[in-house]
Enzyme design. Sequence first.
Site, mmCIF file in Angstrom:
data_model
loop_
_atom_site.group_PDB
_atom_site.id
_atom_site.type_symbol
_atom_site.label_atom_id
_atom_site.label_comp_id
_atom_site.label_asym_id
_atom_site.label_seq_id
_atom_site.Cartn_x
_atom_site.Cartn_y
_atom_site.Cartn_z
ATOM 1 N N LYS A 162 -0.264 3.516 -3.292
ATOM 2 C CA LYS A 162 -0.921 3.466 -1.992
ATOM 3 C C LYS A 162 -2.347 3.997 -2.146
ATOM 4 O O LYS A 162 -2.580 4.944 -2.916
ATOM 5 C CB LYS A 162 -0.136 4.331 -1.003
ATOM 6 C CG LYS A 162 -0.596 4.238 0.442
ATOM 7 C CD LYS A 162 0.301 5.096 1.349
ATOM 8 C CE LYS A 162 -0.043 4.908 2.815
ATOM 9 N NZ LYS A 162 0.860 5.653 3.714
ATOM 10 N N SER A 193 2.648 2.873 7.413
ATOM 11 C CA SER A 193 1.333 2.539 6.903
ATOM 12 C C SER A 193 1.321 2.100 5.433
ATOM 13 O O SER A 193 0.346 1.509 4.996
ATOM 14 C CB SER A 193 0.410 3.751 7.057
ATOM 15 O OG SER A 193 0.870 4.835 6.276
ATOM 16 N N SER A 230 6.102 6.081 7.132
ATOM 17 C CA SER A 230 5.211 5.149 6.428
ATOM 18 C C SER A 230 5.755 4.566 5.131
ATOM 19 O O SER A 230 5.230 3.579 4.644
ATOM 20 C CB SER A 230 3.865 5.819 6.144
ATOM 21 O OG SER A 230 3.176 6.021 7.350
#
Lengths: 101, 482, 487
Positions: free
Chosen positions: C79, C154, C178
Amino acid sequence: MSSEIRVDEKLVQEIASLARLDLTEDETRVFVSQFKDILDYVSILNEVDTENVSPAYLSSSSKNAPREDVIEVSVPTEEFLANAPESKDDYVLIPRVHIEQ
Amino acid sequence: MQLTYEPIIGLEVHAELLTKSKMFCGCEVVDSITAKPNRYICPVCTGQPGALPVLNQKAVELAVRVGLALECQIHVESIFARKNYFYPDLPKGYQISQYDQPLATDGKLLIETESGIKKIRIRRVHLEEDTGKLSHANAHSFIDYNRSGVPLLEIVTEPDLRAPDEAKAYAAKLHAILRYLDVNSGDMEKGVIRFEANVSVREAGTEKLNNRTEIKNLNSFRSLAQGIEYEIARQSEIYSRGGIVEQETLGFNEATGKTYSQRGKEEAHDYRYFPEPDLPPLVLDSDWIESIRMTLLELPDAKTKRFISDFNLNPSDARFLTSELSLANYFERVAAKSKSSAKIVHSWIAGEFMRYVNESGIDIADITLSPESFAQLIDMVTYKTIGGNAGKTVLVELLQNGGDPAQIVKEKGLTQVSDESFIQEAVTKVLNDNPSEVEKYLAGKETLLQWFVGQVARATKGKADPNVTRELLVKGLVERKK
Amino acid sequence: MKLHELTIRETHELLSSRKISSEELTRDYLERIQRLDPQVKSYVTVSEDVALEQAQKADECLKSGEGLTPLTGIPYSAKDSISTRGVNTTCSSKILENYKPFYDATAIKKLNSANSVLLGKNNMDEFGMGSSTENSGFFTTRNPWNFDHVPGGSSGGSAATVAAGLAPFALGEDTGGSVRMPASFCGVTGLKTTYGRVSRYGLIPLVSSFDTIGPMARSAYDVALVLEAIAGHDPKDSTSRVESVQSYSESLKKTENLRGLRIGIPKEYFVEGLDKEVEASVRTAIKQIEGLGADVVEVSLPHTQYAIPVYYLILFAEASSNLAKYDGVRFGLSERTGDLMDVYLKTREAGFGAEAKRRIMLGTFALSAGYYDAYYLKAQKVRALIRQDFQKAFETCDALITPVAPTTAFRIGEKISNPLDMYLSDVFVVAVNLAGIPALSVPCGISNGLPIGMQIIGPHLSEETLLRIGYLYQSQTDWHTKHPPCW
C-alpha cells in the site's frame, strides 16, 4: 452536542484558518451543511452514560519502553534535502518568516 | 493622585537537558550554534511521514532530578500530548509536550529578596522537545533541524514574583540548581536556558486579575529583568491613561530594551492538545525515583548554610562561593589543604583567582592548578615567606604555566626578607633619593607613608617584609624631623 | 498452470527447487502488470528497477541456500502509505506526489531481509480516508470482478492487485476496515493484525492509535507466511507489542479441526440493512465452521451502534494532527508564491482532496478549545465501553464471526457524493480497530458476480486462532480459489 453549536460560515472559516486550509466560498458553504449533518449524527453519543468511564486512549496495554541514551548515526544531509522544495547551503529555504519589530 | 501599580509575574523556563542523544531519536545533541546545519537529523526529528518517537530514558532521569530538587511531587504516571501549531521550525506540525498530566507538580524554590527569603511556588515541571532553528536573510528564512528534538525541560512558576529583581533572583537560583544537578550546561549565550515571563499589573492593594502579556525570547538574566521592567511601565502607563492592556504574546528586542507585539504568530493559543497516541503513558517505578533522590547532591542553599557554619564565612561570601558547584568544590579542596583560615582562602579565590578566571574565560572545572599547590602558595603569604604582591605574581604564573610554588618563588627570588639591615639599606636610600616627599610627609601629609613602602618594595624587588619596612620608615622619618 | 496462479507456498517450492528463478517470476508479474493494470489501475508506482535488482539478489540467495525463507524471491506490492526507501510513497495524495522516503518502513525492511521482491506501490484512498479508492488523488481502482464497481478501501489497490493476479501478496493497512473491506469486495484473504503486532515505523499514519499493517493474499496459509515475516517487536515503535511471534504457518500444518473452540455470533451484526445474500453466505459459512467441530453461540455487543461515531471522531482528531506536517516546507508539494502563509494555504489547498480537507476541518474543530470534552473525550469514553463489550464476549468465546460489509462492492460513484453514507459502509469493521484486536476477512460466497467476505474476530494476539479457522474453512471450501474474469 450539536444543538448548542452554531455551525455557520464564520465558524468554518475560523477552523479553516487554524488548519491552514484556504477554502473557497463554495467549499465553505458545502462544509457548513456537511458539518451540520456529521455533528448531528455523532450526537447519538449523548445517549451513552459515560459518567464513571475513563477514556481509552490507547489501543495496546503497553507502557512506555524508553530507550537508552545512545547516539545513533544520522542521515546524510543531502538525502534529507533531496525532498526539500528549496534549499541553500544545507539549509531548508522558505519565504521569510514575517517578524514584527 | 498618582496610582501605584503592583506587578504580578510568573516565569516559564525552558532548559535543554544534557543528554547525549535527542529526546525521541538517536541523533546526537550538538552545539547548534557551531555545528554545520542539518547534520544531526533523521526521519524522526525532521518529521518524515511515518517516523515515530521513542523516549530517551536519560531525559526522564534528568527531569526527575530537577523535580526532586524543586521539592515537587513526581507523578508515577504522566502522559505526553501533542501541542498543535504551524511554524516552519516545528517539523511535525505539532510539538510533543506534556499537558494535563505532567511529570512533576507543586514544588518550590526559595529566593532572597530585599525583604528577606521568599518562597516561589513551582506549578509544574514537564518534558518536551525543542524546535529547529530559523535564521533570516533578505527574502528568505533558513531552517536548521539540528536542534529539533533536543530534550527540553519546562519549569513553570505560579505568579508569585512581584518585581523584575525577584524574577532575576529566581532565574539565577534556578540556573545554579540546574548546573549543580548537571542537567544543563548553563551556557546562556548558547540559548540552552530561555525565559518567558507572564506579566500583569494591578493597582496596589487590590486583588484584581488583569490581562497579562507573555514576553518570549528572553535569553539572559539582563533581558529578563529589562523586559519585565519595560512591560510593567508600559502596562502601568496604559492603565493610568484609563486604557486596557491587551492579552497577547510579545517579543523582546535586546537592542532597544523594548517589548513588541507578535500578533498573528499563533492565533488565539488554540493548541488543540490531545494525548500523543505514539507514546504510551510514562510509568515510573517509585523505587527508581527514590534511587535518584539518593544521588541528589547538596544544593546551593544547603551548601551555603554549611559554609557559614563550618568555615565561619559571612553569608555573602558563602553565597558567592556556592553560586557554582565547580567553584564551591574548588574552594573546599583548597581550604582543606591550607593551614590559613577559610576567610583568607575565600579572599584569594574571590580576588586574584576569579580575576584570572573571568579574564581568561576558562571554566573552573578545567583549572589545572592543584588545590594542594594553591593552598601551599596561600600559606606562604599568610606565614610571610613571601609578600602579598609576590604571591599574586606566583598565582598567575601557576595558573598560566603550572609548576611548583616553592620552585617559582626561589627562581624569581621572591622570598620575603625581614632582616633589618637589608631593609634598612633600602629605606635609607629611598629617603635620601626623595627629599621633597620627605618634606611633605614631615609637613603633615602622612598618607605618603604607603608610597614610601611601595618604593622600598620596588627597590627590594618585593622581598622586604612590609611591616618591618613600615617600622623602619617611620623611625627614619622621625629621625629626619629632628 | 501459470506462474501467477500459484500460491506463495507453491511458488516457494518451485523457487527453492530452482525450477524457476525469482527473476523469471518477477518479469512474469511485471509483464502482467503492464498488460492488465491499465484496466485495473491498482498500482500508483511500479518499481521495475528495484524489483529486478531484488530478484537477482534473491536468486543468489536461492542458489547458495543461505538465509532462505518462504518469502525469498517472492514478489509483492505494498500500500502506498508504507515508506519505501528511494521508491515514491505518495499515500495517493497530490501533496506527496513526488515524495521519495530516505528510509524503509520496518515491515519493508523485514521483507527486504527475507529477499522478497517489491513490484510497486498500490493505490488507496488519499491517506486512507475512504472505503472505495475513489478518494485517491490520482485515479480510482476498479474491482477486478466488475470494473464498474469499487474494490473497497482504503487498501483497494492492494486487494485488487492480489485479486487480479498482479502480485501473490500485498501489504495492506487497516485503520477502520481498510484491509478487510477491500479483501471482502475483491475476494481475497486479508488480516487486520492486533494493534502493535506489526511495527508502524514508516507507515504514514492516518490514525496513529488505530493503524495496523496487515497481509493480503489468496489464502489464510499465505497470510500466515507473510505475517510471521513482518510481525514482531520494534524498538522504533513505542506502541509495538513485545510478545514473541508464533510460527503461524507451522501450527496451521498441524491443525485438523476446530473442536473445543467456541464461536460467538454477535446479534447486532445481523440486522436490517444487511444484504440477504451476504447474510445467507455468512450463515452458511458459520454452519460449515460448526461442522469442523466448533461450538456456535449467540453473543451481544451492545454498544455496536456507537462504533461509527466514536471511530470517526477519533479519526478526525488524530488525522487533523497527522496531516499538519504537509505544509510545503520540507518535502512534497510546495506552492511557492507569496509569503510563508501563502505557502501553507496554497500547498494544502492544492495538495489535499475534498475528503482530506473535510476530515482535517472536523478534527480541528473536535479538538479545539471548548469542544474537546464534548467530542474527543466523549468518544474516547464510549470507546472504552465498546472495548468492554469485546472483553465480555471473549470471556465466553474464542472468536466471533460477522459479515465484513453489509453489501457486496458498490458501484463507482454510488456513494461518493454523500460522505455520511460512505462512513456507514464501515459499520461492521470499525469496532475492531477501536478495540485494537485482530480480525481476518475470508471469502465465503459470490453474489451477482461479486465476492462476499466473512469476518473472524478474536481477542488481542489471537492471530493464530483466526488463521486456523480461516485455514480449515478454506480446506473445506473453494471460494478463495475463484478468480475474476480478468484473471
